[in-house]
Write an enzyme that holds these catalytic residues in place. Structure first.
Site, mmCIF file in Angstrom:
data_model
loop_
_atom_site.group_PDB
_atom_site.id
_atom_site.type_symbol
_atom_site.label_atom_id
_atom_site.label_comp_id
_atom_site.label_asym_id
_atom_site.label_seq_id
_atom_site.Cartn_x
_atom_site.Cartn_y
_atom_site.Cartn_z
ATOM 1 N N CYS A 1 0.895 -1.221 0.010
ATOM 2 C CA CYS A 1 -0.046 -0.156 -0.278
ATOM 3 C C CYS A 1 0.798 1.454 0.200
ATOM 4 O O CYS A 1 0.176 2.302 -0.100
ATOM 5 C CB CYS A 1 -1.240 0.176 1.683
ATOM 6 S SG CYS A 1 -1.734 -1.726 0.653
ATOM 7 N N HIS B 1 -3.584 7.104 3.314
ATOM 8 C CA HIS B 1 -3.918 5.879 2.282
ATOM 9 C C HIS B 1 -5.205 5.599 2.857
ATOM 10 O O HIS B 1 -5.391 5.702 4.034
ATOM 11 C CB HIS B 1 -2.638 4.744 3.025
ATOM 12 C CG HIS B 1 -3.457 3.393 2.575
ATOM 13 N ND1 HIS B 1 -3.709 2.889 1.060
ATOM 14 C CD2 HIS B 1 -3.189 2.382 3.040
ATOM 15 C CE1 HIS B 1 -4.512 1.589 0.929
ATOM 16 N NE2 HIS B 1 -3.943 1.469 2.388
ATOM 17 N N ASN C 1 -10.775 0.149 -0.129
ATOM 18 C CA ASN C 1 -9.042 0.171 -0.119
ATOM 19 C C ASN C 1 -8.460 -0.010 -1.010
ATOM 20 O O ASN C 1 -8.588 -1.213 -1.985
ATOM 21 C CB ASN C 1 -8.515 -0.325 1.198
ATOM 22 C CG ASN C 1 -7.514 -0.810 1.302
ATOM 23 O OD1 ASN C 1 -6.321 -0.018 0.255
ATOM 24 N ND2 ASN C 1 -6.620 -1.550 2.329
HETATM 25 N N1 ACO Z 1 -18.644 -7.774 8.772
HETATM 26 C C1 ACO Z 1 -19.330 -8.654 9.969
HETATM 27 N N2 ACO Z 1 -18.504 -8.678 10.876
HETATM 28 C C2 ACO Z 1 -17.301 -8.759 10.345
HETATM 29 C C3 ACO Z 1 -16.693 -8.353 9.619
HETATM 30 C C4 ACO Z 1 -17.698 -8.697 7.967
HETATM 31 N N3 ACO Z 1 -17.394 -8.251 6.939
HETATM 32 N N4 ACO Z 1 -15.151 -8.524 9.165
HETATM 33 C C5 ACO Z 1 -15.276 -9.497 10.595
HETATM 34 N N5 ACO Z 1 -16.101 -9.665 11.324
HETATM 35 C C6 ACO Z 1 -16.121 -9.594 12.356
HETATM 36 C C7 ACO Z 1 -15.301 -10.300 13.332
HETATM 37 O O1 ACO Z 1 -14.757 -12.754 12.801
HETATM 38 C C8 ACO Z 1 -15.203 -10.155 14.411
HETATM 39 O O2 ACO Z 1 -15.932 -11.235 14.724
HETATM 40 P P1 ACO Z 1 -15.817 -12.336 16.363
HETATM 41 O O3 ACO Z 1 -15.809 -10.641 17.595
HETATM 42 O O4 ACO Z 1 -17.616 -12.384 17.180
HETATM 43 O O5 ACO Z 1 -15.076 -13.057 16.240
HETATM 44 C C9 ACO Z 1 -15.858 -9.069 14.623
HETATM 45 O O6 ACO Z 1 -16.363 -8.695 13.724
HETATM 46 C C10 ACO Z 1 -14.457 -7.823 15.038
HETATM 47 O O7 ACO Z 1 -13.745 -8.042 14.467
HETATM 48 P P2 ACO Z 1 -12.240 -7.549 14.334
HETATM 49 O O8 ACO Z 1 -11.390 -7.767 13.550
HETATM 50 O O9 ACO Z 1 -11.718 -6.824 15.774
HETATM 51 O O10 ACO Z 1 -12.674 -5.483 13.933
HETATM 52 P P3 ACO Z 1 -11.602 -4.742 14.232
HETATM 53 O O11 ACO Z 1 -12.963 -3.635 14.252
HETATM 54 O O12 ACO Z 1 -10.487 -4.357 13.884
HETATM 55 O O13 ACO Z 1 -12.127 -4.310 12.516
HETATM 56 C C11 ACO Z 1 -10.695 -4.539 10.361
HETATM 57 C C12 ACO Z 1 -11.444 -4.226 11.150
HETATM 58 C C13 ACO Z 1 -11.718 -2.827 9.348
HETATM 59 C C14 ACO Z 1 -10.567 -5.469 9.666
HETATM 60 C C15 ACO Z 1 -9.717 -3.622 10.815
HETATM 61 O O14 ACO Z 1 -9.142 -4.081 11.888
HETATM 62 C C16 ACO Z 1 -9.038 -2.754 10.439
HETATM 63 O O15 ACO Z 1 -9.251 -2.026 9.103
HETATM 64 N N6 ACO Z 1 -7.427 -3.261 10.221
HETATM 65 C C17 ACO Z 1 -6.447 -2.578 9.082
HETATM 66 C C18 ACO Z 1 -7.049 -3.525 7.759
HETATM 67 C C19 ACO Z 1 -5.956 -2.145 6.142
HETATM 68 O O16 ACO Z 1 -5.661 -1.155 6.316
HETATM 69 N N7 ACO Z 1 -5.482 -3.407 5.820
HETATM 70 C C20 ACO Z 1 -5.263 -2.539 4.821
HETATM 71 C C21 ACO Z 1 -3.712 -3.542 4.177
HETATM 72 S S1 ACO Z 1 -4.542 -3.925 3.035
HETATM 73 C C22 ACO Z 1 -2.989 -4.323 1.636
HETATM 74 O O17 ACO Z 1 -1.784 -3.982 2.239
HETATM 75 C C23 ACO Z 1 -3.938 -4.534 0.482
#
Ligand code: ACO
Length: 327
Positions: A114, A254, A284
């Site tokens: 990224c 980003h 993203n």
């Molecule tokens: N819909 C519903 N529920 C979901 C979803 C979804 N799409 N995805 C995950 N959940 C659930 C999980 O299973 C979890 O359930 P559980 O508590 O029963 O286990 C719950 O939601 C909470 O999950 P978390 O991982 O704690 O959610 P968080 O608030 O951290 O959000 C996210 C997840 C959006 C992925 C966040 O961590 C994030 O944005 N991280 C950074 C991602 C990023 O920036 N990536 C960039 C790099 S990609 C690249 O380089 C190409």
């Protein structure tokens, strides 16, 4: 000898087809409410079959060249930040060179996930700064749909396709690149990876369906490190430019997750009106998100002469960085 390097043109492209949160509600166990509140994303633009990274790069690059007032023969180097090359060999930069007819240029892809566009822009600045080239084309472009596991709700709702480009020119242009801070931490490589398909683990037939050829991510770790890395590199880049946080007129982070963007902005003391945000529309797009943002900010008159613009990105590796541009 050292020369000043300027951004002299920008361009962006996103495909027409859109995947909405309602579409994902039909594909995996998720909801518009969850996606919107956790990520800020409503839609992502995705390619139709047949369109790949080099084609989107071409459309973005042509806009950037037009604004810079240069032809393909004027480009000395093409740097494409991408994790989704058209093919493993040759580089997407080589394929883009053919599309543009830029046969005086060197060609190379930048493998910084990224942060690929920021690494490309900083490298372009260095090439121009030492006087090696007069114009360098830096691109960030991704067909993330090709490496997205549409059975994994943790990742599939996040990603879209697109391309952005900038021409970096010697001595003249709209925005002078004042500083660049690039960082990495290879200890965190496992938190964001595509497990299969490289020399360590070749692709097996079962990988087509088990998700190992797609992005696998420890979202919480990425989140935590992204906030820290983008904030720290922004502070270093501003310090090296001789500027302070309050000098920033527009911050283009980003577009990974609106909560990451807001957390970084808050730590930098930047109010919401100074943070560029188009994540709702594109999701993203990895290395494409910052150059698309830079292009749209130019196009929509959000950057005025005299403005200080801060770019910042974070991605797999981990690697990250920030760049300061003075208009
Ligand atoms: N819909 C519903 N529920 C979901 C979803 C979804 N799409 N995805 C995950 N959940 C659930 C999980 O299973 C979890 O359930 P559980 O508590 O029963 O286990 C719950 O939601 C909470 O999950 P978390 O991982 O704690 O959610 P968080 O608030 O951290 O959000 C996210 C997840 C959006 C992925 C966040 O961590 C994030 O944005 N991280 C950074 C991602 C990023 O920036 N990536 C960039 C790099 S990609 C690249 O380089 C190409």
């Amino acid at each position: 000898m050292s020369y000043e390097a300027f951004v002299s043109g920008t361009g962006g492209f996103t495909p027409e087809r859109v995947l909405t949160n309602a579409d994902f509600e039909r594909m995996v166990d998720t909801s518009d409410e969850w996606i919107t509140t956790r990520t800020g994303i409503k839609r992502r633009h995705v390619v139709d079959p047949g369109m790949a990274t080099s084609e989107m790069s071409e459309y973005a690059s042509r806009l950037a060249m037009e604004e810079a007032g240069i032809g393909p023969e004027d480009i000395g180097m093409i740097l494409v930040g991408t994790v989704t090359p058209d093919m493993a060999l040759p580089s997407t930069a080589a394929l883009l060179q053919e599309r543009l007819g830029a046969y005086n240029a060197g060609v190379s892809d930048m493998a910084a996930a990224c942060a690929g566009f920021l690494y490309g822009l900083a490298t372009a600045r260095a090439f121009v700064g030492v006087g090696q080239y007069e114009h360098v084309l830096a691109v960030g472009a991704e067909t993330l749909t090709s490496i997205t596991n549409y059975k994994d709700r943790n990742t599939c709702v996040l990603f879209g396709d697109g391309a952005g480009a900038a021409i970096v020119s010697r001595g003249k242009g709209k925005g002078k690149i004042l500083s660049a801070c690039l960082r990495g931490d290879g200890r965190q490589w496992a938190d964001l990876q595509i497990p299969a398909g490289g020399s360590l683990r070749e692709m097996e037939p079962s990988d087509l369906n088990n998700g190992r050829r797609c992005i696998s991510m420890n979202g919480r770790e990425v989140f935590r490190h992204a906030v820290r890395g983008m904030t720290e590199s922004a502070r270093v880049a501003l310090r090296d430019a001789g500027l302070a946080q309050e000098d920033v007129n527009l911050f283009i982070p980003h577009q990974a997750n609106v909560r990451i963007m807001n957390a970084v902005a808050e730590r930098l003391g930047l109010t919401e009106d100074r943070v560029f945000n188009n994540i709702e529309e594109y999701g993203n797009t990895s290395s494409a998100s910052v150059p698309i943002g830079l292009y749209e900010a130019h196009r929509d008159g959000r950057i005025r002469p005299g403005d200080t613009v801060l770019l910042s990105a974070f991605g797999a590796g981990f690697c990250w960085g920030s760049i300061v541009i003075q208009y």
